[in-house]
Enzyme design. Structure first.
Site, short mmCIF file in Angstrom:
data_model
loop_
_atom_site.label_atom_id
_atom_site.label_comp_id
_atom_site.label_asym_id
_atom_site.label_seq_id
_atom_site.Cartn_x
_atom_site.Cartn_y
_atom_site.Cartn_z
CG HIS A 51 -2.06 0.95 1.09
ND1 HIS A 51 -1.97 2.30 1.33
CD2 HIS A 51 -3.33 0.73 0.65
CE1 HIS A 51 -3.14 2.87 1.09
NE2 HIS A 51 -3.98 1.94 0.67
CG ASP A 97 -8.44 -4.01 -3.12
OD1 ASP A 97 -7.62 -3.11 -3.38
OD2 ASP A 97 -9.68 -3.83 -3.11
#
Ligand code: SDX
Length: 428
Positions: free
Chosen positions: A307, A364
């Site tokens: 991320h 996700d």
């Protein structure tokens, strides 16, 4: 701490103010950099060190794994609020009273019909069309049926545009799925809650009623809350920059949907499931995929990992991982993919390549496992992300426009050919 930063170029010193946010983050205000230095700019591909705005909507602390919407923790909101409450909070800045929430929902329902001509646009798409491309097109097409631009200085006009898109978007989401599966395009039921209505529009069979399953309602409500906003991510930045030219709300949202589609961003939830399926087909050989992810010659990345901001666990991934276990056991679904995901997570978190780069599961990684258990097809996963992110995009667009932010127009450093004279074709 001093309230200014000093930059020295060729022996000359330039001072720039330091701005401190409410969470004690510090920014160098470089608004005067180019004019003060006679043309010097900053370069920061991917804006890894560059803030685009000052915002009061969402706070992230990537090192501590903190996420708050308007000061409320994502853990409390996911546990105690519902999606419409969170949408109201993000857009208007405060949690609604019961009356405010009831009026918000009633106003949304009064705009939950789309012009029937939208069906003609939908019919033109082949069933093979990816739902994200369809959704972006239909969202943009809404402008044709709601042409009046929003006077952002009018609270009433802004409010009406907000409830209009919150009413119509779920219809587009449901119809996008139904079109792909050859199902008639139907509406839901205004007597239902927001999330119940979404599920009914998506799943109601043409010749029977739709029985609500509270497990699915709660799971989807929680997933939509977890996806509702995430400060200046790729798609939100796209919505902001599109809106900064004073393009309308609907078309700005359509541009955000397109940006979200990318597999490095919202498209990752579909890519994660496809990766986990591939590993399952490969006899669960997670080591092979870990090796591929670490191989610089191999473009493969471990989808759902890493991320830009979180260098710790994504707090949303933690919540979704627990919810995945709960939903699957409540539904009595045995999904080997969940075990493969957990095995992959364990391996990655013990592997120095991932540990050194602080690559953790993101939002996700587990979400698709729940969507699949709910009967949502994998190509619709990113559409569900967009449904969740809608209030965040709206809130960010509204903040940018009402603060009258300037049009977004980054500079560049030119590295191409210097001047050269034109050569006629016979001399080339
Ligand atoms: C979302 O921004 C947001 O807030 C987004 C989001 C939201 O709510 O809006 O949180 C939603 O988009 C989540 C991210 C979903 N994407 C994926 O899961 C795709 C896989 N992840 C990566 O592609 C990547 O981690 C990104 C795109 C998420 C972040 O990329 P960055 O910040 O540009 O990091 P990078 O590419 O510079 O990576 C740093 C290093 C590199 O290795 P080195 O050059 O240092 O050797 O880490 C490696 C990368 O190769 N790396 C990975 C990896 N992610 C980063 N290696 C293998 N697998 C991965 N997934």
């Amino acid at each position: 701490m001093s309230n200014k930063a000093t930059l020295e170029i060729d022996g000359k010193k330039y001072e720039f103010p330091l701005i401190v946010g409410t969470e004690n983050e510090v920014a160098i205000d470089v608004k005067s950099l180019r004019s003060a230095t006679g043309g010097v700019i900053t370069i920061d591909p991917g804006y890894k060190n560059t803030g685009s705005c000052e915002s009061a909507i969402t706070f992230l602390d990537g090192e501590k794994g903190i996420l708050r919407y308007r000061g409320y923790s994502i853990e409390e909101l996911a546990e105690k609020a519902d999606f419409l409450e969170v949408a109201y909070l993000l857009i208007f800045g405060e949690l609604p009273t019961q009356d405010e929430l009831d009026k918000f929902h009633s106003d949304i329902k009064s705009h939950s019909v789309v012009d029937d001509d939208i069906k003609k646009i939908l019919e033109a798409f082949p069933k093979s069309a990816h739902p994200m491309g369809v959704l972006s097109s239909l969202t943009s097409a809404l402008t044709a049926f709601n042409p009046t631009s929003v006077d952002v200085d009018s609270e009433e006009e802004m409010y009406n545009a907000i409830v209009r898109i919150l009413g119509k978007f779920p219809v587009l989401v449901a119809w996008t799925m139904r079109k792909k599966h050859g199902m008639p395009l139907e509406y839901g039921d205004d007597s239902l809650g927001y999330v119940e209505n979404v599920l009914k529009m998506m799943f109601k069979s043409p010749n029977g009623d739709y029985e609500q399953n509270p497990i699915l309602v709660n799971a989807l409500d929680k997933l939509l809350i977890l996806h509702a906003d995430h400060e200046q991510n790729c798609s939100t930045s796209t919505v902001r920059i599109a809106g900064s030219s004073h393009a309308g709300l609907f078309v700005s949202l359509a541009s955000g949907i397109s940006a979200l589609w990318g597999p490095l961003h919202g498209g990752a939830n579909q890519a994660v499931l496809e990766m986990l399926e591939a590993i399952k087909e490969d006899d669960g050989d997670t080591k092979k995929y870990m090796a591929k992810a670490k191989d610089k010659e191999d473009p493969f990345r471990l989808m759902g990992f890493g991320h830009r901001v979180y260098k710790n666990f994504d707090p949303r991934a933690k919540i979704i991982k627990v919810a995945a276990d709960e939903v699957l056991s409540q539904l009595g679904v045995e999904d080997p993919i969940l075990d493969i995901a957990k095995g992959l997570e364990k391996e990655a978190l013990e592997d120095s390549y991932f540990v050194d780069r602080k690559l953790y599961p993101n939002v996700d990684f587990y979400s698709g496992i729940i969507y699949r258990a709910m009967g949502i097809p994998v190509e619709m996963f990113t559409v569900m992300f967009a449904l969740g992110r809608l209030p965040g995009w709206i809130a960010q667009w509204k903040e940018m426009r009402t603060k009258k932010e300037p049009i977004g127009r980054p500079r560049q450093l030119y590295i191409g050919e210097t001047y050269r004279e034109f050569k006629t074709i016979k001399n080339r």
